[in-house]
Design a protein around this motif. Structure first.
Motif, mmCIF file in Angstrom:
data_model
loop_
_atom_site.group_PDB
_atom_site.id
_atom_site.type_symbol
_atom_site.label_atom_id
_atom_site.label_comp_id
_atom_site.label_asym_id
_atom_site.label_seq_id
_atom_site.Cartn_x
_atom_site.Cartn_y
_atom_site.Cartn_z
ATOM 1 N N THR A 259 -0.715 3.508 -0.308
ATOM 2 C CA THR A 259 -0.154 2.668 0.749
ATOM 3 C C THR A 259 0.936 1.793 0.135
ATOM 4 N N GLN B 178 -5.052 -0.036 4.108
ATOM 5 C CA GLN B 178 -5.665 1.283 4.171
ATOM 6 C C GLN B 178 -5.936 1.719 5.618
ATOM 7 N N GLU C 133 -4.500 -4.340 -0.510
ATOM 8 C CA GLU C 133 -4.759 -2.905 -0.460
ATOM 9 C C GLU C 133 -5.751 -2.560 0.644
ATOM 10 N N PHE D 177 -9.410 6.397 1.771
ATOM 11 C CA PHE D 177 -9.385 5.542 0.585
ATOM 12 C C PHE D 177 -8.655 6.214 -0.576
#
Length: 263
Positions: A162, A251, A247, A158
């Motif tokens: 990205t 991940q 997002e 996390f």
């Protein structure tokens, strides 16, 4: 890192999650917001650890008992362990409301104090990336599992940027430059989160290959890495913004199932 600084960091982490307890269940990705997501979690668990049939399961860093109740649905005899009494208060209240017979213990996931060979299954969700000493924690979990027992780790990186996080930042910068959006202020809670994250073992992100290698070194075998979490993420996306959904989907998220050898 010396023992004193480790203790200080553990205290900070405990205080941080106790502070988060009040609003923890309000966030998608923490609590379950649809039966579709619930079914997706059940499917993930059944794929790797099967039905409970009364087997003993330990939910480490159980928080408000979201995972504990998912395991209880599958008829495991569940014990939830967390070191935040504030989280446990919410967990016990939820369990009472739902009429479940989950046992909750106050304790440290890295040093459970549970007996040797006492659980058939251990489950963790979003715990490993926060560990101060994951190698020691994995040895502890190996000890607590029965021979043939399974550890299921649901976690992710996390931290690393990205394509989606870079795109969202670029769009935010453009909107800010055009006066369409104010510069976002970093909340004190987020500052605390970032400060803690910078000092845990996986400060650069908990990648599945590194976690798997550490589990293998501990003695777990076989180890399976599962990246097929799309049903869970798809259900969660319906309750978050489009940008956050992008997002989350980009991940590095995974489930690792590791077994303690029978002999």
């Amino acid at each position: 890192m010396n023992e004193a600084s480790n203790y200080s960091l553990r205290d900070e982490i405990k205080e941080y999650w106790s502070m988060r307890a009040a609003t923890f269940d309000e966030q998608p990705g923490h609590e379950i917001f649809s039966e579709t997501e619930r079914a997706a979690w059940h499917a993930l668990f059944e794929r790797h650890i099967g039905k409970g049939n009364g087997r003993r399961a330990l939910d480490l860093a159980s928080g408000t008992a979201v995972i504990s109740h998912l395991m209880h649905d599958l008829e495991f005899a569940v014990t939830g362990l967390d070191w935040s009494e504030t989280m446990l208060e919410k967990a016990r209240a939820k369990s009472k409301q739902r009429g479940s017979n989950i046992q909750f213990l106050l304790g440290d996931a890295e040093n459970t104090l549970e007996p040797d060979n006492s659980y058939d299954v251990i489950v963790t969700r979003h715990l490993v990336w926060t560990l101060v000493d994951p190698a020691a924690a994995f040895v502890e979990w190996f000890r607590v599992l029965k021979p043939g027992g399974k550890l299921l780790v649901v976690d992710g990186d996390f931290v690393s940027s990205t394509w989606a996080s870079k795109l969202n930042k670029a769009m935010a910068d453009v909107m800010q430059s055009l006066g369409l959006r104010k510069a976002a202020e970093v909340a004190p809670q987020m500052k605390t989160h970032r400060d803690i994250l910078a000092r845990v073992h996986f400060s650069g992100g908990a990648r599945s290959d590194e976690v798997s290698a550490m589990l293998r070194q501990t003695g777990f075998d076989p180890i399976t890495v599962d990246f097929d979490l799309k049903q869970i993420h798809s259900a969660q996306k319906k309750h978050i913004s489009f940008a956050k959904g992008l997002e989350r989907g980009a991940q590095h998220r995974y489930a690792i199932c590791a077994q303690k050898p029978i002999s």
